[in-house]
Design a protein around this motif. Structure first.
Motif, PDB file in Angstrom:
ATOM      1  N   ILE A 142       0.872  -1.185   0.000  1.00 29.92           N
ATOM      2  CA  ILE A 142       0.000   0.000   0.000  1.00 29.92           C
ATOM      3  C   ILE A 142       0.906   1.231   0.000  1.00 29.92           C
ATOM      4  O   ILE A 142       1.754   1.382   0.880  1.00 29.92           O
ATOM      5  CB  ILE A 142      -0.913   0.053   1.243  1.00 29.92           C
ATOM      6  CG1 ILE A 142      -1.739  -1.221   1.378  1.00 29.92           C
ATOM      7  CG2 ILE A 142      -1.833   1.279   1.194  1.00 29.92           C
ATOM      8  CD1 ILE A 142      -2.578  -1.300   2.672  1.00 29.92           C
ATOM      9  N   THR A 143       0.735   2.078  -1.033  1.00 30.49           N
ATOM     10  CA  THR A 143       1.535   3.304  -1.121  1.00 30.49           C
ATOM     11  C   THR A 143       0.567   4.482  -1.142  1.00 30.49           C
ATOM     12  O   THR A 143      -0.304   4.547  -2.015  1.00 30.49           O
ATOM     13  CB  THR A 143       2.360   3.322  -2.432  1.00 30.49           C
ATOM     14  OG1 THR A 143       3.039   2.076  -2.526  1.00 30.49           O
ATOM     15  CG2 THR A 143       3.368   4.457  -2.436  1.00 30.49           C
ATOM     16  N   ILE A 144       0.720   5.403  -0.200  1.00 31.64           N
ATOM     17  CA  ILE A 144      -0.207   6.540  -0.140  1.00 31.64           C
ATOM     18  C   ILE A 144       0.584   7.844  -0.082  1.00 31.64           C
ATOM     19  O   ILE A 144       1.584   7.953   0.640  1.00 31.64           O
ATOM     20  CB  ILE A 144      -1.137   6.450   1.089  1.00 31.64           C
ATOM     21  CG1 ILE A 144      -1.796   5.068   1.174  1.00 31.64           C
ATOM     22  CG2 ILE A 144      -2.194   7.534   1.035  1.00 31.64           C
ATOM     23  CD1 ILE A 144      -2.863   4.923   2.247  1.00 31.64           C
ATOM     24  N   HIS A 145       0.136   8.815  -0.890  1.00 26.98           N
ATOM     25  CA  HIS A 145       0.703  10.160  -0.840  1.00 26.98           C
ATOM     26  C   HIS A 145      -0.393  11.132  -0.413  1.00 26.98           C
ATOM     27  O   HIS A 145      -1.500  11.103  -0.953  1.00 26.98           O
ATOM     28  CB  HIS A 145       1.186  10.613  -2.222  1.00 26.98           C
ATOM     29  CG  HIS A 145       2.455   9.966  -2.651  1.00 26.98           C
ATOM     30  ND1 HIS A 145       3.679  10.304  -2.118  1.00 26.98           N
ATOM     31  CD2 HIS A 145       2.697   9.001  -3.560  1.00 26.98           C
ATOM     32  CE1 HIS A 145       4.622   9.583  -2.689  1.00 26.98           C
ATOM     33  NE2 HIS A 145       4.050   8.772  -3.569  1.00 26.98           N
ATOM     34  N   GLY A 146      -0.060  12.011   0.521  1.00 25.22           N
ATOM     35  CA  GLY A 146      -0.957  13.120   0.886  1.00 25.22           C
ATOM     36  C   GLY A 146      -0.252  14.417   0.526  1.00 25.22           C
ATOM     37  O   GLY A 146       0.939  14.568   0.784  1.00 25.22           O
ATOM     38  N   VAL A 147      -0.991  15.347  -0.105  1.00 26.31           N
ATOM     39  CA  VAL A 147      -0.378  16.592  -0.594  1.00 26.31           C
ATOM     40  C   VAL A 147      -1.176  17.788  -0.093  1.00 26.31           C
ATOM     41  O   VAL A 147      -2.413  17.768  -0.121  1.00 26.31           O
ATOM     42  CB  VAL A 147      -0.385  16.615  -2.144  1.00 26.31           C
ATOM     43  CG1 VAL A 147       0.213  17.915  -2.677  1.00 26.31           C
ATOM     44  CG2 VAL A 147       0.368  15.418  -2.701  1.00 26.31           C
ATOM     45  N   ASP A 148      -0.477  18.815   0.342  1.00 19.39           N
ATOM     46  CA  ASP A 148      -1.159  20.061   0.710  1.00 19.39           C
ATOM     47  C   ASP A 148      -0.208  21.224   0.470  1.00 19.39           C
ATOM     48  O   ASP A 148       1.011  21.084   0.600  1.00 19.39           O
ATOM     49  CB  ASP A 148      -1.582  20.038   2.192  1.00 19.39           C
ATOM     50  CG  ASP A 148      -2.730  20.997   2.481  1.00 19.39           C
ATOM     51  OD1 ASP A 148      -3.861  20.529   2.660  1.00 19.39           O
ATOM     52  OD2 ASP A 148      -2.478  22.223   2.510  1.00 19.39           O
ATOM     53  N   ILE A 149      -0.773  22.374   0.145  1.00 19.29           N
ATOM     54  CA  ILE A 149       0.055  23.556  -0.119  1.00 19.29           C
ATOM     55  C   ILE A 149       0.560  24.179   1.196  1.00 19.29           C
ATOM     56  O   ILE A 149       1.571  24.887   1.213  1.00 19.29           O
ATOM     57  CB  ILE A 149      -0.762  24.599  -0.927  1.00 19.29           C
ATOM     58  CG1 ILE A 149       0.148  25.629  -1.573  1.00 19.29           C
ATOM     59  CG2 ILE A 149      -1.818  25.281  -0.064  1.00 19.29           C
ATOM     60  CD1 ILE A 149      -0.564  26.547  -2.576  1.00 19.29           C
ATOM     61  N   SER A 150      -0.132  23.889   2.291  1.00 17.89           N
ATOM     62  CA  SER A 150       0.167  24.571   3.551  1.00 17.89           C
ATOM     63  C   SER A 150       1.233  23.817   4.348  1.00 17.89           C
ATOM     64  O   SER A 150       1.044  22.639   4.704  1.00 17.89           O
ATOM     65  CB  SER A 150      -1.128  24.675   4.377  1.00 17.89           C
ATOM     66  OG  SER A 150      -0.838  24.747   5.739  1.00 17.89           O
ATOM     67  N   PRO A 151       2.351  24.490   4.661  1.00 21.30           N
ATOM     68  CA  PRO A 151       3.373  23.817   5.471  1.00 21.30           C
ATOM     69  C   PRO A 151       2.846  23.459   6.860  1.00 21.30           C
ATOM     70  O   PRO A 151       3.231  22.429   7.430  1.00 21.30           O
ATOM     71  CB  PRO A 151       4.510  24.851   5.568  1.00 21.30           C
ATOM     72  CG  PRO A 151       3.981  26.133   5.025  1.00 21.30           C
ATOM     73  CD  PRO A 151       2.726  25.852   4.268  1.00 21.30           C
ATOM     74  N   THR A 152       1.921  24.276   7.389  1.00 19.17           N
ATOM     75  CA  THR A 152       1.353  23.979   8.718  1.00 19.17           C
ATOM     76  C   THR A 152       0.562  22.674   8.647  1.00 19.17           C
ATOM     77  O   THR A 152       0.627  21.839   9.552  1.00 19.17           O
ATOM     78  CB  THR A 152       0.390  25.125   9.141  1.00 19.17           C
ATOM     79  OG1 THR A 152       1.025  26.355   8.847  1.00 19.17           O
ATOM     80  CG2 THR A 152       0.051  25.063  10.601  1.00 19.17           C
TER      81      THR A 152
END
Ligand code: SAM
Length: 367
Positions: A148-158
């Motif tokens: 299982i490979t999962i990526h989570g992405v967000d623009i906010s460093p916080t």
């Protein structure tokens, strides 16, 4: 918001506690006030501090009385079996998001034959609640050796820092070297998004993505100002709720000719076109937005191909999910076979469950 009668304050003081009267304006009714006061006291009991418990309870009540959401006051929110850490600057996970995430996990694990491996991409991940709950649910149902490979992405460093903390805070029931979850700070509108997440290999092909999820900002600037609850407007990040000006449809930098609140969907569908995930789940802000997004899947952005929508995304079965997608359809909407349907752009689309329109779900036809 209607004013509360003085008699209710006396009742809160008499029947619950003097502290309850301070909480009442934020909680609005006696039952919620009693619950929140109990949770605050339990939280203080469960956390060590040299400061006396009474003072800590009083300080937390004071914060909550100012209208700060309870999740920011206590620092956590339950999400399925997980405890998600919350902090100002990052959106608090909502129960509706939890419900469809659990339903998605069930769909993934119930497929026959069971998936030999799973690759999941969550865009606009915030606290990381969606990928963390998916991983937790998949780990408890699929064989330990299923990669299982999962990526989570967000623009906010916080948000990304908090998502990583949440990963550590919610360790897997039994760790496996076959499971990876990575959180990456990135703008999903950036052209380098996919090459950053999936560095090109020798045959230059992107890996097959089994599931693309996203709960993007989806509120228009007008609705944010006029129709969003004050507690949300004052305390949760606008970045998480309203597409930012450079991505707005009426802003000069926008590539998409759609409503301001739909611009993330136009972009998510462009990503789906490039990557062809087996399944796509996009959270939406209600029935009308769900129908517009389905229209974008069929035709592209408003006005179709010539106006920046790119002419739709072919090859997918499309469904609208209500708040509780696994519940039986409300009888008023259901047709003879018990399934609710809606017509969009001349095509029939299945509607699952009960409640408000909550998500648009796509499933690749060959799957
Ligand atoms: C509605 S919140 C969803 C958070 C989380 N997935 C959840 O369901 O609770 C939207 C998230 O999108 C992020 N975001 C806003 N603009 C973005 C962009 N251009 N690229 C990546 N993430 C973005 C915000 O920082 C926020 O965390």
């Amino acid at each position: 918001m209607p004013r509360l009668p003085p008699s209710l304050f006396w009742k809160a003081r008499r029947e619950i506690s003097p502290l309850a009267a301070s909480l009442l304006p934020a909680c609005r009714d006696l039952q919620s006030t009693a619950n929140e006061l109990r949770w605050i006291k339990e939280h203080v009991q469960d956390t060590k501090s040299p400061i006396p418990a009474k003072i800590r309870v009083w300080r937390l009540v004071e914060k909550r009385a100012k209208g700060i959401p309870l999740q920011y006051v206590l620092g956590t929110q339950p999400f399925g079996d997980l405890e998600i850490k919350c902090r100002p600057g990052v959106l608090i996970p909502r129960p509706e998001t939890e419900t469809y995430t659990l339903h998605l996990a069930t769909l993934l694990t119930q497929s026959h034959p069971p998936p030999p491996s799973l690759s999941i991409l969550d865009l606009c991940t915030g606290t990381g609640c969606i990928p963390l709950l998916l991983l937790h649910s998949l780990q408890t149902t699929l064989p330990q050796t299923t990669p299982i490979t999962i990526h989570g992405v967000d623009i906010s460093p916080t948000a990304i820092a908090l998502a990583r903390k949440n990963h550590t805070h919610n360790p897997p029931p039994s760790p496996s070297p076959h499971h990876t979850l990575t959180f990456t700070q990135h703008d999903i509108f950036s052209p380098t998004l996919l090459s950053t997440l999936y560095p090109p290999n020798q045959n230059q092909k992107l890996p097959q993505i089994d599931l693309l999820t996203s709960n993007p900002p989806y509120i228009s600037p007008h609705d944010f100002t006029h129709h969003t609850a004050r507690a949300v407007r004052n305390h949760e990040p606008r970045l998480a709720l309203v597409p930012s000006p450079t991505q707005l449809a009426d802003g000069s930098n926008s590539r998409y000719a759609c409503r301001p609140e739909d611009v993330f969907y136009a972009h998510l569908l462009e990503i789906a076109k490039a990557v062809r995930p087996r399944r796509v789940l996009m959270e939406v802000g209600g029935w009308e937005q769900a129908v517009r997004v389905v229209g974008m899947v069929f035709l592209g952005g408003e006005g179709g191909k010539d106006r920046g929508g790119g002419g739709g995304v072919g090859g997918y079965e499309v469904e609208v999910w209500r708040d509780e997608p696994a519940a039986a359809a409300a009888s008023s909407g259901a047709t003879g076979d018990g399934v609710e349907r809606v017509e969009v752009a001349g095509r029939e689309v299945v509607v699952r469950g009960v409640g408000r329109g909550r998500a648009v779900y796509l499933r690749l036809r060959e799957d």
